[in-house]
Design an enzyme around this catalytic site. Sequence first.
Site, PDB file in Angstrom:
ATOM      1  N   GLN A  44       0.824  -1.218   0.000  1.00 25.41           N
ATOM      2  CA  GLN A  44       0.000   0.000   0.000  1.00 25.41           C
ATOM      3  C   GLN A  44       0.856   1.264   0.000  1.00 25.41           C
ATOM      4  OE1 GLN A  44      -0.272  -2.615   2.164  1.00 25.41           O
ATOM      5  NE2 GLN A  44      -2.357  -2.824   2.922  1.00 25.41           N
ATOM      6  N   ASP A  85      -5.999   1.513  12.934  1.00 19.91           N
ATOM      7  CA  ASP A  85      -7.255   0.820  12.666  1.00 19.91           C
ATOM      8  C   ASP A  85      -8.102   0.713  13.928  1.00 19.91           C
ATOM      9  OD1 ASP A  85      -7.245  -0.359   9.740  1.00 19.91           O
ATOM     10  OD2 ASP A  85      -5.198  -0.361  10.496  1.00 19.91           O
ATOM     11  N   ASN A  95      -2.471  -1.228  13.990  1.00 20.10           N
ATOM     12  CA  ASN A  95      -2.296  -0.668  12.648  1.00 20.10           C
ATOM     13  C   ASN A  95      -1.654  -1.748  11.771  1.00 20.10           C
ATOM     14  OD1 ASN A  95      -2.569   1.677  10.905  1.00 20.10           O
ATOM     15  ND2 ASN A  95      -0.353   1.796  10.908  1.00 20.10           N
ATOM     16  N   LYS A  96      -1.430  -1.417  10.526  1.00 24.96           N
ATOM     17  CA  LYS A  96      -0.844  -2.343   9.552  1.00 24.96           C
ATOM     18  C   LYS A  96       0.423  -2.990  10.104  1.00 24.96           C
ATOM     19  CE  LYS A  96      -2.254  -3.004   6.211  1.00 24.96           C
ATOM     20  NZ  LYS A  96      -3.257  -4.014   5.946  1.00 24.96           N
TER      21      LYS A  96
END
Length: 194
Positions: A44, A85, A95-96
């Site tokens: 991403q 998130d 988070n990621k």
Amino acid sequence: MLTHCNTGALATGGYGTALGVIRSGYANGRIVHVYADETRPWLQGARLTMWELMQEGIPVTLIADSAAAFLMKQGKVKWVIVGADRIAANGDTANKIGTYMAAVAARHHGVKFMVVAPTSTVDMGTPDGSAIPIENRAESEVLGCGGQRMVPEGAKAWNPAFDVTPCGLIDAIVTERGVVTNPDRQKLAALMAG
């Protein structure tokens, strides 16, 4: 500064979360260059963050996720700015995958670590990061790249999509209601109470 994953208009709509702070910081002369982690396995950062920053003319350099600590060691990063998130009541942040690694490296190298998210991400019903469920995704996502298998047949992989950064590694949580420095349960409760 360094960012991980995508937190701009493509992911969040509008101005973006962490990428919104980066846009504003660049416009005000506070940010002069951005390093974007590629964000394996879905890339991403490479596919989305790079595109958004280049569209706005913000100087950006792509790095492998594993290069972040070495970049910090060289003194080329003053802040890591990421999204979230979910944020637990005590300030632990999901988070990621790779965010926790960046936070540990940042703390070791004296680099500040900022999380930017809307208050809708703060879950006061989740006491801490250990209560945040982490999605494990298909092994195939890390066993190959671009649809091409990269490892021998029979190889196994572990592929969590997210990780949790403990609040003790976070210098600031930025929301539309304000900024919480050195987040903890009391400070987040006060923020959410208005």
